[in-house]
Design an enzyme around this catalytic site. Structure first.
Site, PDB file in Angstrom:
ATOM      1  N   ILE A  51       0.861  -6.207  -4.003  1.00  0.00           N
ATOM      2  CA  ILE A  51       1.178  -7.574  -3.570  1.00  0.00           C
ATOM      3  C   ILE A  51      -0.022  -8.394  -4.040  1.00  0.00           C
ATOM      4  CG2 ILE A  51       1.625  -9.119  -1.623  1.00  0.00           C
ATOM      5  CD1 ILE A  51       2.718  -6.760  -0.076  1.00  0.00           C
ATOM      6  N   PRO A  52       0.115  -9.117  -5.142  1.00  0.00           N
ATOM      7  CA  PRO A  52      -1.056  -9.615  -5.878  1.00  0.00           C
ATOM      8  C   PRO A  52      -1.721 -10.860  -5.295  1.00  0.00           C
ATOM      9  CG  PRO A  52       0.932 -10.274  -7.018  1.00  0.00           C
ATOM     10  CD  PRO A  52       1.374  -9.418  -5.852  1.00  0.00           C
ATOM     11  N   CYS A  53      -2.331 -10.713  -4.122  1.00  0.00           N
ATOM     12  CA  CYS A  53      -3.029 -11.853  -3.530  1.00  0.00           C
ATOM     13  C   CYS A  53      -4.266 -12.235  -4.356  1.00  0.00           C
ATOM     14  CB  CYS A  53      -3.405 -11.564  -2.084  1.00  0.00           C
ATOM     15  SG  CYS A  53      -4.333 -10.052  -1.835  1.00  0.00           S
ATOM     16  N   HIS A  54      -4.711 -11.346  -5.253  1.00  0.00           N
ATOM     17  CA  HIS A  54      -5.859 -11.686  -6.092  1.00  0.00           C
ATOM     18  C   HIS A  54      -5.523 -12.777  -7.095  1.00  0.00           C
ATOM     19  CE1 HIS A  54      -3.612  -8.606  -8.345  1.00  0.00           C
ATOM     20  NE2 HIS A  54      -4.110  -9.138  -9.438  1.00  0.00           N
TER      21      HIS A  54
END
Length: 283
Positions: free
Chosen positions: A244-247
């Protein structure tokens, strides 16, 4: 790549960040991480796919602003492309399944969750799976594996946790493959969260590799433009790093912002993806 290699890369990133205005020479950065210029250049290029000098260009505020300018309403575009049910991560198609309210209250009762620690290009991480999908991916951040397990147990208090590297290794190898896959593989994530958190995490899945979005973008995509602060909290509560690409969420000024797993790791992830997926183009 060995975790010790990533540790050197992270130290180099922090050094480059602290001395960006001085434009340090290769020999200076190499000496800081305890390598010869030749070996450092090879290590860095093998990991990042680009030279340290090119990497530094990706780390600038100007480059971040350029990514924002090029995003062309990323979230709207991916909605139109029919990707609203999942996201692309390199050679993976990621889908998210949420716990029901009843399951949420039970805290994982009846679930058996195998877990183990694995190496990755971004350092050691604890990976946990169950029959419903991956339910945790957390980088150790200098903590011991036992502390990471305690945090996992706090998130799933009534589940049965079993250390089983043979069960989690196939997932780790799909997330961080040794070589590029010729076929698109799917991964299911099993998460618990509020309805709002789930909507934010689903929005994150629609940001392509190599692209970025702002907290305001996410709020607007949810038709809740005033919920920027709440979006930030939900992004920070993401239980499954990278997948889950919160970066890929940065501030509207172009600043990278904070990251649950360390700012240096966020910068490494964004630059690593930018080098491989220019202008947000997935493989």
């Amino acid at each position: 790549m060995a975790t010790s290699d990533y540790a050197r890369i992270e130290r180099a990133i922090l050094y480059l960040d602290a001395h960006a205005q001085e434009q340090p020479r290769l020999a200076e950065v190499a000496a800081h991480v305890g390598l010869s210029p030749y070996h450092f250049q090879r290590l860095f290029t093998r990991w990042a796919g680009i030279s340290p000098k090119r990497f530094l260009q990706f780390q600038t505020l100007e480059h971040a602003k350029q990514l924002l300018a090029e995003r062309r309403s990323t979230l709207d575009v991916t909605y139109d492309a029919g990707l609203s049910s999942g996201g692309r991560l390199h050679d993976l198609f990621v889908t998210l399944t949420a716990m029901t309210p009843g399951e949420f209250k039970q805290g994982g009762a009846g679930l058996t969750i195998p877990y183990s620690v694995h190496a990755s290009p971004f350092g050691d991480h604890l990976l946990a799976v169950c029959e419903r999908g991956i339910c945790a991916l957390r980088f150790l951040m200098g903590t011991s594996p036992s502390e990471a397990v305690r945090e996992l147990r706090a998130e799933w208090p009534h589940a049965t946790l079993v250390e089983a590297p043979e069960a989690t290794r196939p997932y780790a190898e799909r997330i961080f493959p040794a070589r590029k896959s010729r076929t698109l593989q799917s991964l299911s994530l099993f998460v618990k969260g509020t309805n709002f958190q789930l909507k934010v995490w689903e929005a994150l899945l629609r940001i392509p590799p190599g692209a970025v979005a702002t907290y305001e973008d996410i709020a607007r995509s949810l038709q809740m433009p005033r919920a920027t602060r709440a979006v930030g909290s939900a992004v920070g509560d993401n239980p499954i790093a990278l997948l889950i690409p919160c970066h890929r969420v940065i501030r509207k000024t172009g600043a990278f912002g904070e990251y649950r797993w360390g700012l240096a790791r966020k910068r490494a992830m964004l630059t690593w993806e930018s080098a491989r997926y220019p202008s947000g183009e997935a493989a």
